[in-house]
Write a protein that holds these residues in place. Structure first.
Motif, PDB file in Angstrom:
ATOM      1  N   TRP A  94     -20.271  49.631  45.635  1.00 46.24           N
ATOM      2  CA  TRP A  94     -21.655  49.276  45.277  1.00 46.24           C
ATOM      3  C   TRP A  94     -22.285  48.413  46.362  1.00 46.24           C
ATOM      4  N   LEU A  95     -21.465  47.663  47.046  1.00 47.76           N
ATOM      5  CA  LEU A  95     -21.908  46.717  48.063  1.00 47.76           C
ATOM      6  C   LEU A  95     -21.151  47.044  49.341  1.00 47.76           C
ATOM      7  N   ASN A  96     -21.871  47.376  50.390  1.00 43.24           N
ATOM      8  CA  ASN A  96     -21.228  47.782  51.640  1.00 43.24           C
ATOM      9  C   ASN A  96     -20.997  46.565  52.533  1.00 43.24           C
ATOM     10  N   LEU A  97     -19.745  46.153  52.600  1.00 44.55           N
ATOM     11  CA  LEU A  97     -19.371  45.045  53.488  1.00 44.55           C
ATOM     12  C   LEU A  97     -18.487  45.528  54.636  1.00 44.55           C
ATOM     13  N   HIS A  98     -18.357  46.848  54.804  1.00 44.19           N
ATOM     14  CA  HIS A  98     -17.547  47.414  55.883  1.00 44.19           C
ATOM     15  C   HIS A  98     -18.112  46.973  57.223  1.00 44.19           C
ATOM     16  N   GLY A  99     -17.220  46.593  58.119  1.00 42.98           N
ATOM     17  CA  GLY A  99     -17.640  46.193  59.459  1.00 42.98           C
ATOM     18  C   GLY A  99     -18.218  44.787  59.521  1.00 42.98           C
ATOM     19  N   THR A 100     -18.135  44.032  58.439  1.00 43.08           N
ATOM     20  CA  THR A 100     -18.623  42.650  58.438  1.00 43.08           C
ATOM     21  C   THR A 100     -17.437  41.692  58.365  1.00 43.08           C
ATOM     22  N   SER A 101     -17.717  40.426  58.543  1.00 38.42           N
ATOM     23  CA  SER A 101     -16.656  39.422  58.451  1.00 38.42           C
ATOM     24  C   SER A 101     -16.114  39.293  57.027  1.00 38.42           C
ATOM     25  N   LEU A 102     -16.800  39.861  56.050  1.00 42.50           N
ATOM     26  CA  LEU A 102     -16.339  39.811  54.658  1.00 42.50           C
ATOM     27  C   LEU A 102     -15.842  41.163  54.162  1.00 42.50           C
ATOM     28  N   SER A 103     -15.458  42.041  55.074  1.00 44.44           N
ATOM     29  CA  SER A 103     -14.972  43.364  54.651  1.00 44.44           C
ATOM     30  C   SER A 103     -13.728  43.256  53.772  1.00 44.44           C
ATOM     31  N   LEU A 136     -18.626  40.187  43.195  1.00 49.03           N
ATOM     32  CA  LEU A 136     -18.843  40.701  44.556  1.00 49.03           C
ATOM     33  C   LEU A 136     -17.630  41.488  45.044  1.00 49.03           C
ATOM     34  N   ALA A 137     -16.431  40.970  44.779  1.00 47.59           N
ATOM     35  CA  ALA A 137     -15.219  41.672  45.202  1.00 47.59           C
ATOM     36  C   ALA A 137     -15.117  43.035  44.517  1.00 47.59           C
ATOM     37  N   TRP A 138     -15.396  43.058  43.228  1.00 45.07           N
ATOM     38  CA  TRP A 138     -15.381  44.337  42.509  1.00 45.07           C
ATOM     39  C   TRP A 138     -16.457  45.281  43.053  1.00 45.07           C
ATOM     40  N   ALA A 139     -17.630  44.752  43.330  1.00 48.20           N
ATOM     41  CA  ALA A 139     -18.719  45.585  43.855  1.00 48.20           C
ATOM     42  C   ALA A 139     -18.352  46.174  45.213  1.00 48.20           C
ATOM     43  N   ALA A 140     -17.724  45.366  46.057  1.00 44.81           N
ATOM     44  CA  ALA A 140     -17.284  45.873  47.359  1.00 44.81           C
ATOM     45  C   ALA A 140     -16.186  46.918  47.181  1.00 44.81           C
ATOM     46  N   ARG A 141     -15.276  46.659  46.266  1.00 47.90           N
ATOM     47  CA  ARG A 141     -14.165  47.593  46.002  1.00 47.90           C
ATOM     48  C   ARG A 141     -14.674  48.934  45.485  1.00 47.90           C
ATOM     49  N   LEU A 190     -25.163  39.907  54.209  1.00 46.87           N
ATOM     50  CA  LEU A 190     -24.501  40.844  55.119  1.00 46.87           C
ATOM     51  C   LEU A 190     -24.667  42.281  54.633  1.00 46.87           C
ATOM     52  N   ALA A 191     -24.520  42.480  53.330  1.00 48.55           N
ATOM     53  CA  ALA A 191     -24.703  43.831  52.777  1.00 48.55           C
ATOM     54  C   ALA A 191     -26.139  44.313  52.956  1.00 48.55           C
ATOM     55  N   GLY A 192     -27.079  43.371  52.974  1.00 51.37           N
ATOM     56  CA  GLY A 192     -28.489  43.715  53.148  1.00 51.37           C
ATOM     57  C   GLY A 192     -28.968  43.647  54.581  1.00 51.37           C
ATOM     58  N   GLY A 193     -28.049  43.419  55.522  1.00 51.47           N
ATOM     59  CA  GLY A 193     -28.415  43.400  56.932  1.00 51.47           C
ATOM     60  C   GLY A 193     -29.208  42.174  57.350  1.00 51.47           C
ATOM     61  N   GLN A 194     -29.015  41.078  56.667  1.00 51.57           N
ATOM     62  CA  GLN A 194     -29.736  39.850  56.979  1.00 51.57           C
ATOM     63  C   GLN A 194     -28.782  38.788  57.521  1.00 51.57           C
ATOM     64  N   SER A 195     -29.326  37.642  57.866  1.00 48.88           N
ATOM     65  CA  SER A 195     -28.585  36.547  58.470  1.00 48.88           C
ATOM     66  C   SER A 195     -27.551  35.946  57.519  1.00 48.88           C
TER      67      SER A 195
END
Length: 158
Positions: free
Chosen positions: A36-45, A28-33, A97-102
């Protein structure tokens, strides 16, 4: 992406955490880096930071090696199982979070997936070792590959 698909992916990433506790958050960390996975603006950015990639990847590699040792405790015992529940939950949150869900639903699904992956992975691994009459390391390496492939599958659907 349909919400139900995101929830299935959250459960799936939890299963990979159940197989190898640190593989799911490392991928997941690599995917965000890599974007591939958009975590910008989330608590896991923070998961996309270089520090997070290192913090999750180095122990994940150590875990892949340590799992091959006969002295490694069973994943179904409290320390290993707790790690799989927590890291499965964290990974499930990242997916939802990346998928816009709870996030709460992602945490629950990832944690349950961690439990399922831990117990099912243990049963499959021990069963294959007995049935195929091969050394445990053979099946352990295959399980490593399944965990990595499963995590990659989950993070590349976005």
């Amino acid at each position: 992406m349909p919400p139900s698909y995101v929830l299935v992916l959250a459960f799936g990433i939890g299963i990979t955490a159940g197989l190898r506790s640190l593989t799911a958050p490392a991928v997941l960390a690599w995917a965000a880096r890599l974007g591939w996975l958009n975590l910008h603006g989330t608590s896991l950015s923070f998961m996309g930071s270089t520090a997070a990639v290192a913090i999750f990847t180095i122990p994940a590699v150590v875990e892949l090696v340590a799992d091959q040792l006969p002295s490694t405790p069973a994943r179904t015992k409290p320390p290993g199982l707790i790690a799989r529940i927590l890291l499965g939950g964290l990974s499930g949150v990242a997916i939802t979070l990346a998928g816009g869900q709870s996030a709460a639903l992602g945490a629950c699904l990832g944690a349950v997936g961690g439990v399922v992956g831990a117990f099912a992975g243990y049963q499959v691994r021990t069963g294959l070792v007995r049935a195929l009459k091969v050394p445990d390391i053979v099946i352990a390496v295959l399980e490593d590959l399944v965990a990595i492939a499963g995590a990659l599958f989950c993070v590349t659907r976005f």
